[in-house]
Design an enzyme around this catalytic site. Structure first.
Site, PDB file in Angstrom:
ATOM      1  N   THR A 169      11.683  11.594  17.322  1.00  0.00           N
ATOM      2  CA  THR A 169      10.231  11.717  17.200  1.00  0.00           C
ATOM      3  C   THR A 169       9.712  10.920  16.005  1.00  0.00           C
ATOM      4  O   THR A 169      10.478  10.445  15.153  1.00  0.00           O
ATOM      5  CB  THR A 169       9.839  13.187  17.007  1.00  0.00           C
ATOM      6  OG1 THR A 169      10.424  13.655  15.767  1.00  0.00           O
ATOM      7  CG2 THR A 169      10.337  14.048  18.157  1.00  0.00           C
ATOM      8  N   THR A 221      19.034  10.063  30.556  1.00  0.00           N
ATOM      9  CA  THR A 221      18.453   9.009  31.374  1.00  0.00           C
ATOM     10  C   THR A 221      19.583   8.358  32.163  1.00  0.00           C
ATOM     11  O   THR A 221      20.634   8.056  31.617  1.00  0.00           O
ATOM     12  CB  THR A 221      17.756   7.960  30.493  1.00  0.00           C
ATOM     13  OG1 THR A 221      16.724   8.592  29.733  1.00  0.00           O
ATOM     14  CG2 THR A 221      17.144   6.861  31.352  1.00  0.00           C
ATOM     15  N   GLU A 249      14.385   8.663  21.524  1.00  0.00           N
ATOM     16  CA  GLU A 249      15.209   8.149  20.427  1.00  0.00           C
ATOM     17  C   GLU A 249      14.737   8.656  19.058  1.00  0.00           C
ATOM     18  O   GLU A 249      14.846   7.956  18.056  1.00  0.00           O
ATOM     19  CB  GLU A 249      15.242   6.609  20.414  1.00  0.00           C
ATOM     20  CG  GLU A 249      15.585   5.979  21.736  1.00  0.00           C
ATOM     21  CD  GLU A 249      17.012   6.265  22.191  1.00  0.00           C
ATOM     22  OE1 GLU A 249      17.729   6.984  21.482  1.00  0.00           O
ATOM     23  OE2 GLU A 249      17.393   5.796  23.272  1.00  0.00           O
ATOM     24  N   ILE A 300     -11.822   1.691  27.881  1.00  0.00           N
ATOM     25  CA  ILE A 300     -12.549   0.522  28.379  1.00  0.00           C
ATOM     26  C   ILE A 300     -12.777   0.635  29.885  1.00  0.00           C
ATOM     27  O   ILE A 300     -13.833   0.247  30.400  1.00  0.00           O
ATOM     28  CB  ILE A 300     -11.780  -0.765  28.027  1.00  0.00           C
ATOM     29  CG1 ILE A 300     -11.907  -1.059  26.530  1.00  0.00           C
ATOM     30  CG2 ILE A 300     -12.289  -1.960  28.853  1.00  0.00           C
ATOM     31  CD1 ILE A 300     -11.021  -2.193  26.045  1.00  0.00           C
ATOM     32  N   HIS A 301     -11.796   1.207  30.590  1.00  0.00           N
ATOM     33  CA  HIS A 301     -11.925   1.367  32.046  1.00  0.00           C
ATOM     34  C   HIS A 301     -12.933   2.448  32.435  1.00  0.00           C
ATOM     35  O   HIS A 301     -13.312   2.532  33.615  1.00  0.00           O
ATOM     36  CB  HIS A 301     -10.568   1.724  32.663  1.00  0.00           C
ATOM     37  CG  HIS A 301      -9.670   0.547  32.873  1.00  0.00           C
ATOM     38  ND1 HIS A 301      -9.013  -0.083  31.844  1.00  0.00           N
ATOM     39  CD2 HIS A 301      -9.304  -0.120  34.004  1.00  0.00           C
ATOM     40  CE1 HIS A 301      -8.277  -1.067  32.332  1.00  0.00           C
ATOM     41  NE2 HIS A 301      -8.443  -1.121  33.632  1.00  0.00           N
TER      42      HIS A 301
END
Length: 401
Positions: A381, A162, A379, A353-354
């Protein structure tokens, strides 16, 4: 009641910092996050804003130009930032792991050289353990450093960095057999090196190449890359702490900070998913009333809110344990495991919910639905966390026969 995930016992300074970060998230991140994410665009303007706020120096001691704040303060800031856009929290996470490792394990020369510029945000950090073939098995690292006079020559391929492109400092873990005879336990023959490089892609210094960004399902905007070392030469004073064979312990110390960070990210994403779900449930009508008045939806909201509260409490506990100077691998593992699993579940419930609208890219929950899975593997599993937790429990509850 007050809003979810409140933290008791904060100082006035901590509350002021968090209020400032929350305002920044609401005004500068949430309005643009989904658009930038869909374009997979690095959020330079947001990063510049974080730099102005001093967040890159949040945990760096005041003597080096930082704010000297605690891991708890940092974790709560990460929670707020992840609530806005998880990718932005990733940009500062690896930076802080490297800064923390330097603060805890660096030589005085290394601290003096790097920490003031890291606090100012002029140097951005990344760290690297993983390789293409090893996954979570750190002992299987094959990248290697060989001593050559006053230098080391590094060769190997690393994976899943990253900030690999945008960083200018990488802490990398490699095998170094110098002074460690054959048969030495793998974790005792590893060393962390500090690599300074130019930001960007391609050959960023002689012997070091950062290929282009890895295209990901989610967690976009932040650059995730490989790193190829081919005859990379580093002076001996770029061994973290000045002593070979200590890299595994240094990295694991940093990863404990990283696991608290991932837990905080899970809390932040889950909070945002709850906010979206509870808001939509009060606007959407079916059978003549808002769906929030249907018992089935109320049950979902109750479960979601409880999970948000539980994950937040465990994250805060893990951060405070680390701040106290005590070993916190058990608490960090539990917090990371619970927060990432609960985050996935809360996001999925908000998605449900959407209804059909959750499947549309016009709605923010679609982005969160793609982001949450990264927390299940970042970081370490869930399976790795459970191994850590189980081993520590057996240490604490050893049977006395």
């Amino acid at each position: 009641m007050a809003r979810l995930a409140q933290t008791a016992g904060l100082t006035d300074i901590q509350r002021e910092i968090l209020s400032t970060v929350r305002d920044f998230v609401d005004k500068e991140i949430l309005p643009v996050a989904t658009e930038l994410e869909h374009r997979d665009e690095y959020p330079q303007q947001i990063v510049d804003g974080l730099k102005e706020l001093g967040l890159f120096g949040l945990m760096i001691p005041e003597e080096y130009g930082g704010l000297g704040e605690s891991l708890l303060t940092y974790a709560l800031c990460v929670e707020e930032i992840a609530r806005g856009w998880m990718s932005v929290s990733g940009i500062i996470n690896t930076h802080f792991i490297v800064a923390y490792m330097l603060k805890q394990h660096g030589t005085q020369e290394q601290k003096d050289h790097f920490l003031p510029r890291m606090a100012a945000g002029d140097i951005r950090g990344a760290f690297s353990m993983s390789e293409p073939a090893l996954g979570s098995d750190v002992s299987a690292i094959t990248s290697k450093a060989v001593r050559d006079g006053d230098e080391y020559v590094l060769n190997g391929q690393k994976m899943w960095l990253t900030n690999g492109g945008t960083s200018s400092l990488v802490a990398v873990l490699v095998r170094s057999d110098e002074g460690h005879p054959e048969g030495t336990a793998p974790h005792k023959s590893m060393t962390t090196f500090l690599i300074e490089k130019e930001p960007g892609f391609g050959e960023v210094r002689p012997g070091l190449t950062i290929p282009g960004k890895i295209d990901k399902m989610g967690y976009k905007g932040v650059d995730t890359t490989e790193m190829i070392m081919d005859g990379l030469r580093l002076p001996a004073d770029r061994v973290l702490g000045g002593e070979t064979g200590r890299g595994f312990y240094q990295m694991m110390d940093g990863v404990e900070v990283g696991r608290v960070n991932v837990a905080a990210r899970g809390c932040g994403v889950a909070q945002r998913a709850f906010e979206l779900g509870v808001s939509y449930a009060q606007q959407r009508h079916t059978f003549g009333k808002p769906i929030a008045q249907h018992q089935a939806i109320q049950f979902k909201l109750a479960e979601m809110a409880t999970k948000v509260e539980a994950a937040h409490a465990m994250m805060v506990n893990a951060a405070r344990k680390k701040d106290s100077g005590e070993r916190n691998d058990l608490e960090a593992g539990m917090a990371k495991y619970l927060a990432s699993e609960y985050c996935k579940e809360v996001v999925e419930d908000a998605f449900r919910i959407h209804g059909g609208y959750g499947f549309s890219k016009e709605y923010e929950i679609e982005r969160l639905y793609r982001e949450a899975p990264m927390l299940l593997i970042g970081e370490g599993t869930a399976e790795i966390q459970k191994m850590i937790i189980g081993r520590r429990l057996l240490e604490e509850y050893r049977f006395q026969g």
